[in-house]
Design a protein around this motif. Structure first.
Motif, PDB file in Angstrom:
ATOM      1  N   VAL A   8       0.859  -1.176   0.000  1.00  0.00           N
ATOM      2  CA  VAL A   8       0.000   0.000   0.000  1.00  0.00           C
ATOM      3  C   VAL A   8       0.900   1.232   0.000  1.00  0.00           C
ATOM      4  O   VAL A   8       2.053   1.178   0.428  1.00  0.00           O
ATOM      5  N   TYR A  10       2.575   4.699   0.880  1.00  0.00           N
ATOM      6  CA  TYR A  10       2.889   5.600   1.991  1.00  0.00           C
ATOM      7  C   TYR A  10       3.726   6.752   1.438  1.00  0.00           C
ATOM      8  O   TYR A  10       4.555   6.554   0.543  1.00  0.00           O
ATOM      9  N   ARG A  28       3.542   8.299   6.102  1.00  0.00           N
ATOM     10  CA  ARG A  28       2.115   8.418   6.409  1.00  0.00           C
ATOM     11  C   ARG A  28       1.315   7.797   5.261  1.00  0.00           C
ATOM     12  O   ARG A  28       1.644   7.977   4.088  1.00  0.00           O
ATOM     13  N   SER A  29       0.261   7.067   5.611  1.00  0.00           N
ATOM     14  CA  SER A  29      -0.495   6.333   4.603  1.00  0.00           C
ATOM     15  C   SER A  29      -1.175   7.285   3.620  1.00  0.00           C
ATOM     16  O   SER A  29      -1.641   8.370   3.994  1.00  0.00           O
ATOM     17  N   ASP A  31      -3.457   5.740   1.053  1.00  0.00           N
ATOM     18  CA  ASP A  31      -4.749   5.112   0.795  1.00  0.00           C
ATOM     19  C   ASP A  31      -5.382   4.602   2.091  1.00  0.00           C
ATOM     20  O   ASP A  31      -6.353   5.130   2.582  1.00  0.00           O
ATOM     21  N   ARG A  32      -4.803   3.545   2.654  1.00  0.00           N
ATOM     22  CA  ARG A  32      -5.293   2.975   3.899  1.00  0.00           C
ATOM     23  C   ARG A  32      -4.080   2.581   4.736  1.00  0.00           C
ATOM     24  O   ARG A  32      -3.091   2.083   4.207  1.00  0.00           O
ATOM     25  N   PRO A  33      -4.121   2.801   6.024  1.00  0.00           N
ATOM     26  CA  PRO A  33      -2.963   2.439   6.846  1.00  0.00           C
ATOM     27  C   PRO A  33      -2.879   0.937   7.045  1.00  0.00           C
ATOM     28  O   PRO A  33      -3.896   0.221   7.029  1.00  0.00           O
ATOM     29  N   LEU A  34      -1.669   0.454   7.241  1.00  0.00           N
ATOM     30  CA  LEU A  34      -1.463  -0.930   7.612  1.00  0.00           C
ATOM     31  C   LEU A  34      -1.919  -1.141   9.054  1.00  0.00           C
ATOM     32  O   LEU A  34      -2.041  -0.183   9.817  1.00  0.00           O
TER      33      LEU A  34
END
Length: 273
Positions: A8, A10, A28-29, A31-34
């Motif tokens: 994803v 970052y 910093r994410s 799309d979506r954070p892990l």
């Protein structure tokens, strides 16, 4: 992780030069954070168009920011090291085992770091200091080849000044203006007064350093299952499928990188395993 093999995005939001070949990047994410990382775990970081490598977390921001300290040793790590604010990187994780602080309450903590091994140990120290009353004595012994090669130097100076943390810094060889100890980390470790039945140790650094440090601790009576080490091998998938990180019966991306010394000692004495 629904798709553990899919990075994803970052974005690098901050970069700090640590030494001549190491830098800390905050991500910093996009799309979506892990899922949340825990001290000792690692991410597979991807420099688009170049490749992917495993990097342990060296910090976790309150806002979910991932902090990684990268040493430039190859094409991928060089690209990650050089990534300035705004650069988009890929990340997968969290992967691997964690430093076991849960069973260390009421004990002395001995933390031994060699070189960039301080980076994976930093989240452990921050977590322990945030719950300082849960532990008895906390000792940090950190070594580097020269004074200029210590990571997190400003933070180390603050730790040296703390009354509730015993910190000793040592360099491999004498340097002009260096007021601290000279020698390997095993020397201050050997001088340390240890209550073996009340000690939990955490080691990270070059493999020979960890082996020799573990021997000092074993010689002082610390049980091998109370010594934790963080190991490196060639991690490619992060989920225990490819086998590149095999160490005997262990797959270190899954069964490590943090392993107790009782488990790993018989493996580390086998040449080239």
């Amino acid at each position: 992780m629904a798709e553990p093999m899919l990075p994803v995005r970052y974005r690098v939001v901050d970069r700090t030069v640590e030494t001549h070949d190491s830098a800390t990047v905050s991500l910093r994410s996009v799309d979506r954070p892990l899922p949340p990382f825990r001290p000792g775990q690692f991410a597979m970081l991807y420099a688009y168009g170049i490749g992917e490598v495993p990097i342990s977390i060296s910090g976790i921001g309150d806002d979910g920011t991932l902090i990684h300290t990268v040493r430039a040793v190859g094409a991928v790590s060089r690209a990650l090291h050089d990534a300035g604010p705004g650069t988009i990187l890929g990340a997968r994780g969290p992967f691997g085992t964690t430093w076991d602080l849960d069973d260390a309450d009421g004990n002395d903590l001995v933390v031994v770091a060699g070189g960039v091994g301080l980076a994976p140990l930093r989240p452990l120290l921050l977590a322990a200091l945030s719950r300082r009353a849960a532990y008895r004595r906390i000792v940090l012994i950190a070594g580097a080849r020269t004074p200029d090669e210590f990571l997190f130097r400003a933070e180390l100076d603050r730790w040296v000044d703390r009354d509730d943390l015993d910190t000793e810094l040592t360099v491999d060889r004498p340097a002009t203006g260096w007021p601290g100890a000279v020698g390997f980390v095993t020397e201050p470790l050997r001088r340390l007064r240890i209550a073996p039945e009340r000690t939990v140790a955490f080691l990270c650094g070059p493999e020979p350093m960890m082996r020799f440090s573990a021997r000092v601790l074993l010689g002082a009576g610390v049980p091998d299952e109370r010594i934790q080490v963080s190991l490196e091998r060639s991690m490619k998938c992060g989920v225990g499928l490819c086998g590149h990180c095999q160490l005997g019966p262990l797959l270190l991306c899954r069964d490590g990188p943090v392993v107790d010394y009782a488990t790993v000692e018989p493996l580390l004495v086998v040449p080239e395993l």
